[in-house]
Design a protein around this motif. Structure first.
Motif, mmCIF file in Angstrom:
data_model
loop_
_atom_site.group_PDB
_atom_site.id
_atom_site.type_symbol
_atom_site.label_atom_id
_atom_site.label_comp_id
_atom_site.label_asym_id
_atom_site.label_seq_id
_atom_site.Cartn_x
_atom_site.Cartn_y
_atom_site.Cartn_z
ATOM 1 N N LEU A 60 0.984 -1.251 0.016
ATOM 2 C CA LEU A 60 0.031 -0.032 -0.026
ATOM 3 C C LEU A 60 0.834 1.244 0.004
ATOM 4 C CD1 LEU A 60 -2.774 -1.195 2.616
ATOM 5 C CD2 LEU A 60 -2.692 -1.192 -0.016
ATOM 6 N N ALA A 61 2.175 1.064 -0.540
ATOM 7 C CA ALA A 61 2.940 2.381 -0.571
ATOM 8 C C ALA A 61 2.289 3.583 -1.056
ATOM 9 C CB ALA A 61 4.076 1.943 -1.311
ATOM 10 N N HIS A 62 1.453 3.434 -2.209
ATOM 11 C CA HIS A 62 1.049 4.664 -3.032
ATOM 12 C C HIS A 62 -0.541 4.813 -2.561
ATOM 13 C CE1 HIS A 62 4.592 3.977 -5.295
ATOM 14 N NE2 HIS A 62 4.635 5.298 -5.620
ATOM 15 N N ALA A 63 -0.998 3.957 -1.741
ATOM 16 C CA ALA A 63 -2.477 4.159 -1.203
ATOM 17 C C ALA A 63 -2.705 4.510 -0.019
ATOM 18 C CB ALA A 63 -3.127 2.348 -1.477
ATOM 19 N N VAL A 64 -1.854 4.508 1.118
ATOM 20 C CA VAL A 64 -2.004 4.808 2.424
ATOM 21 C C VAL A 64 -2.332 6.259 2.529
ATOM 22 C CG1 VAL A 64 0.084 4.660 3.228
ATOM 23 C CG2 VAL A 64 -1.579 4.193 4.795
ATOM 24 N N GLY A 65 -3.032 6.956 3.026
ATOM 25 C CA GLY A 65 -3.111 8.292 2.903
ATOM 26 C C GLY A 65 -3.850 9.028 1.808
ATOM 27 N N ILE B 260 -2.727 8.574 -18.955
ATOM 28 C CA ILE B 260 -2.818 7.032 -18.897
ATOM 29 C C ILE B 260 -3.365 6.723 -17.513
ATOM 30 C CG2 ILE B 260 -0.938 6.882 -20.450
ATOM 31 C CD1 ILE B 260 0.919 5.957 -18.031
ATOM 32 N N THR B 261 -3.744 7.386 -16.559
ATOM 33 C CA THR B 261 -4.220 7.051 -15.278
ATOM 34 C C THR B 261 -6.022 6.931 -15.437
ATOM 35 O OG1 THR B 261 -2.629 8.118 -14.111
ATOM 36 C CG2 THR B 261 -4.637 7.650 -13.033
ATOM 37 N N PRO B 262 -6.220 5.783 -15.141
ATOM 38 C CA PRO B 262 -7.778 5.572 -15.346
ATOM 39 C C PRO B 262 -8.562 6.256 -14.310
ATOM 40 C CG PRO B 262 -6.821 3.610 -14.253
ATOM 41 C CD PRO B 262 -5.809 4.612 -14.585
ATOM 42 N N LYS B 263 -10.036 6.126 -14.439
ATOM 43 C CA LYS B 263 -10.589 7.270 -13.282
ATOM 44 C C LYS B 263 -10.981 6.126 -11.897
ATOM 45 C CE LYS B 263 -12.280 9.984 -16.199
ATOM 46 N NZ LYS B 263 -11.879 11.422 -15.989
ATOM 47 N N ASP B 264 -10.269 5.153 -11.848
ATOM 48 C CA ASP B 264 -10.120 4.592 -10.816
ATOM 49 C C ASP B 264 -8.758 4.826 -9.981
ATOM 50 O OD1 ASP B 264 -12.337 3.077 -10.874
ATOM 51 O OD2 ASP B 264 -11.700 1.399 -11.863
ATOM 52 N N ARG B 265 -8.746 6.123 -9.668
ATOM 53 C CA ARG B 265 -7.522 6.710 -9.152
ATOM 54 C C ARG B 265 -7.653 7.320 -7.681
ATOM 55 N NH1 ARG B 265 -8.692 11.353 -13.572
ATOM 56 N NH2 ARG B 265 -9.825 12.791 -12.240
ATOM 57 N N GLY B 266 -6.395 7.605 -7.350
ATOM 58 C CA GLY B 266 -6.231 8.353 -6.245
ATOM 59 C C GLY B 266 -6.042 9.986 -6.423
ATOM 60 N N CYS B 267 -4.899 10.618 -6.026
ATOM 61 C CA CYS B 267 -4.628 11.721 -6.535
ATOM 62 C C CYS B 267 -3.429 11.836 -7.582
ATOM 63 C CB CYS B 267 -4.370 12.839 -5.282
ATOM 64 S SG CYS B 267 -2.835 12.658 -4.425
ATOM 65 N N ASN C 180 -10.551 14.463 -4.816
ATOM 66 C CA ASN C 180 -11.362 14.255 -6.037
ATOM 67 C C ASN C 180 -11.378 15.453 -6.913
ATOM 68 O OD1 ASN C 180 -11.504 11.396 -5.392
ATOM 69 N ND2 ASN C 180 -13.518 11.872 -4.444
ATOM 70 N N ARG C 181 -11.641 16.523 -6.180
ATOM 71 C CA ARG C 181 -11.841 17.663 -6.825
ATOM 72 C C ARG C 181 -10.426 18.525 -7.355
ATOM 73 N NH1 ARG C 181 -14.397 20.173 -3.043
ATOM 74 N NH2 ARG C 181 -16.478 19.765 -3.696
ATOM 75 N N ILE C 182 -9.529 18.551 -6.646
ATOM 76 C CA ILE C 182 -8.409 19.096 -7.082
ATOM 77 C C ILE C 182 -7.679 18.097 -8.145
ATOM 78 C CG2 ILE C 182 -6.645 18.083 -5.433
ATOM 79 C CD1 ILE C 182 -5.456 20.781 -5.260
ATOM 80 N N THR C 183 -7.715 17.042 -8.216
ATOM 81 C CA THR C 183 -7.400 16.065 -9.122
ATOM 82 C C THR C 183 -8.093 16.353 -10.504
ATOM 83 O OG1 THR C 183 -6.586 14.421 -7.696
ATOM 84 C CG2 THR C 183 -6.639 13.642 -9.858
ATOM 85 N N ALA C 184 -9.253 16.345 -10.443
ATOM 86 C CA ALA C 184 -10.163 16.620 -11.274
ATOM 87 C C ALA C 184 -9.873 18.195 -12.295
ATOM 88 C CB ALA C 184 -11.998 16.613 -11.168
ATOM 89 N N TYR C 185 -9.590 19.082 -11.324
ATOM 90 C CA TYR C 185 -9.054 20.163 -11.963
ATOM 91 C C TYR C 185 -7.771 20.247 -12.519
ATOM 92 C CZ TYR C 185 -8.721 25.528 -12.144
ATOM 93 O OH TYR C 185 -8.464 26.642 -12.538
ATOM 94 N N ASP D 272 -11.976 11.205 4.878
ATOM 95 C CA ASP D 272 -13.385 11.769 4.119
ATOM 96 C C ASP D 272 -13.066 12.898 3.509
ATOM 97 O OD1 ASP D 272 -14.491 9.354 4.713
ATOM 98 O OD2 ASP D 272 -15.983 10.239 6.275
ATOM 99 N N ALA D 273 -12.542 14.046 4.420
ATOM 100 C CA ALA D 273 -12.353 15.328 4.053
ATOM 101 C C ALA D 273 -11.119 15.410 3.050
ATOM 102 C CB ALA D 273 -11.917 16.370 5.075
ATOM 103 N N LEU D 274 -10.122 14.651 3.296
ATOM 104 C CA LEU D 274 -8.795 14.653 2.360
ATOM 105 C C LEU D 274 -9.423 13.946 0.833
ATOM 106 C CD1 LEU D 274 -6.268 13.211 4.674
ATOM 107 C CD2 LEU D 274 -6.170 15.492 3.552
ATOM 108 N N ILE D 275 -10.151 13.041 0.984
ATOM 109 C CA ILE D 275 -10.552 12.377 -0.168
ATOM 110 C C ILE D 275 -11.579 13.277 -1.134
ATOM 111 C CG2 ILE D 275 -12.034 10.615 -1.344
ATOM 112 C CD1 ILE D 275 -10.776 8.613 1.000
ATOM 113 N N GLU D 276 -12.314 13.772 -0.458
ATOM 114 C CA GLU D 276 -13.282 14.993 -1.070
ATOM 115 C C GLU D 276 -12.579 15.956 -1.857
ATOM 116 O OE1 GLU D 276 -16.668 18.053 -0.064
ATOM 117 O OE2 GLU D 276 -15.922 16.946 1.445
ATOM 118 N N LYS D 277 -11.448 16.617 -1.383
ATOM 119 C CA LYS D 277 -10.716 17.430 -1.766
ATOM 120 C C LYS D 277 -9.707 16.735 -2.948
ATOM 121 C CE LYS D 277 -7.071 21.053 -1.380
ATOM 122 N NZ LYS D 277 -6.075 21.869 -0.623
#
Length: 422
Positions: A219-224, A355-362, A331-336, A324-329
């Protein structure tokens, strides 16, 4: 939300950002006396300002108490790691007894495979993703060799489909079902380091358990970064580093998850040391190992307190904000950022490919068709700290704790200038 590629629009988003104040909780490097735009939180997170205070506390206790700091410091060293468990459980979706902090990531994955990769002549294969992070590849190759197997026989890589940049969950599950009762272990990166894809960890874990395999996650790139439910997903184990999205400092301590069904077992294969024996008996120096009834039984040595101090400092921030708050931001900042990239692509008639699919983090990984490393160098020279990966890909990770929407806009302008000047 309808985005706009203007400074005023980005400034307005920042004004409405409830996490915007946390930007000032971090220290930014500078290029040409100006704070950088920092896109490499997926490699090394920025330093929380409070980290220095936590480290200084340890140094003061060491100076004033010496060895007595183990028991009489304000935060005694002998159980210092326990302070990290509660906030970590919220980040990874686990019970407190299932989580511990020790060593570093690759070491922990090796130690966990002692327990969870126990091959037989019939069941000996490992499934991983194609071109996994190199350290994972080396670990798996050495593990199978240690057990007397050949890597080409024992390691099964799930490939992407021809012409695609991401894995399909159905292909991973189909490979698990195909290998079937020969499968001993599934070990995959929860978020792929190269393309930023978030794997369907719940579905893949379930498929692995159906065929009788153990399932673990790097989970190196997943945690947090993404939502994790390790206990509910029924994963056997997982490990992660703490220096990327968790901002604990270079090469810092690793976290470990072990599902509670594996706990309190004296006969489980495991490398053992004195810090894994029962806490109340640890200093009695008994010759027999009596394991802790928690994931702490996998600890071998006393924890590195100076390393754990900045980790604890960062985890305080995670406690204050919540995933929850971190994920909400996120999603928005990555979309921007994605919007900005597409706008610049249109304006300069270039040819970027995300090349990053929609199933993504930041993280967004961007294929710079025809641009080359000159663009990367231009960005770095102009205060945009990003990451280059062969062939011709830059990775951009707008970490929600400290990246701003104005950063995204200004990055777009610098990128545009770099392309037009080439």
């Amino acid at each position: 939300m309808e985005f706009k590629n203007t400074l005023a629009f980005a400034q307005d988003l920042d004004k409405k950002d409830t996490l915007g104040k946390y930007r000032n909780a971090f220290t930014f490097p500078k290029v040409n006396s100006k704070e950088v735009i920092y896109f490499t939180g997926n490699s090394l997170g920025l330093q929380p300002k409070r980290s220095r205070e936590f480290v200084d506390e340890i140094m003061t206790d060491w100076a004033e108490l010496g060895v007595e700091g183990h028991f009489y410091a304000d935060k005694p060293w002998w159980d210092y790691h326990e302070r990290l468990i509660k906030p970590l459980c919220k980040v990874v979706g686990a019970f407190p007894e299932e989580v511990t902090v020790m060593n570093t990531l690759s070491i922990n994955l090796h130690l966990l495979m002692v327990s969870f990769y126990t091959p037989s002549p019939k069941r000996f294969k490992i499934i991983c993703e194609e071109k996994a992070f190199p350290s994972d590849q080396y670990m798996l190759q050495s593990q199978v060799r240690f057990h007397g197997f050949k890597a080409e026989d024992a390691i099964v890589e799930v490939k992407k489909r021809e012409g695609e940049h991401f894995w399909r969950t159905e292909d991973i599950i189909a490979k698990i079902e195909e290998v079937g009762d020969e499968l001993a272990l599934v070990l995959i990166g929860g978020v792929n380091y190269y393309n930023g894809q978030v794997m369907d960890m719940g579905a893949i874990t379930k498929a692995g358990k159906v065929v009788g395999a153990n399932v673990g996650w790097d989970l190196a790139h997943a945690v947090g970064n993404v939502e994790l439910k390790l206990h509910d997903w029924n994963a056997d184990f997982a490990a992660w580093c703490s220096y990327k999205y968790m901002n604990s400092g270079p090469g810092n301590a690793s976290g470990v998850f072990i599902h509670k069904r594996h706990l309190n077992k004296k006969d489980i294969p495991r490398f053992e040391g004195w810090w894994g024996t029962k806490k109340e008996e640890r200093f009695l120096m008994k010759p027999e190992f009596d394991p802790m009834e928690t994931a702490d039984a996998w600890q071998i040595s006393n924890p590195p307190i100076l390393s754990m101090a900045p980790y604890l400092a960062s985890l305080e921030l995670f406690e204050e904000v919540g995933m929850d708050a971190l994920i909400e931001k996120r999603n928005r900042i990555t979309a921007y950022l994605e919007f900005i990239l597409k706008e610049i692509d249109n304006e300069v008639d270039s040819s970027f490919e995300i090349i990053t699919p929609k199933d993504r983090g930041c993280q967004l990984s961007v294929f710079l068709h025809g641009e080359g490393k000159g663009i990367f160098n231009y960005l770095m020279d102009n205060g945009v700290i990003t990451d280059w990966r062969e062939q011709n890909v830059i990775r951009l990770a707008p970490a929600p704790f400290y990246c701003s929407y104005v950063d995204m806009y200004q990055f777009g302008q610098i990128l545009k200038e770099g392309i037009l000047k080439k």
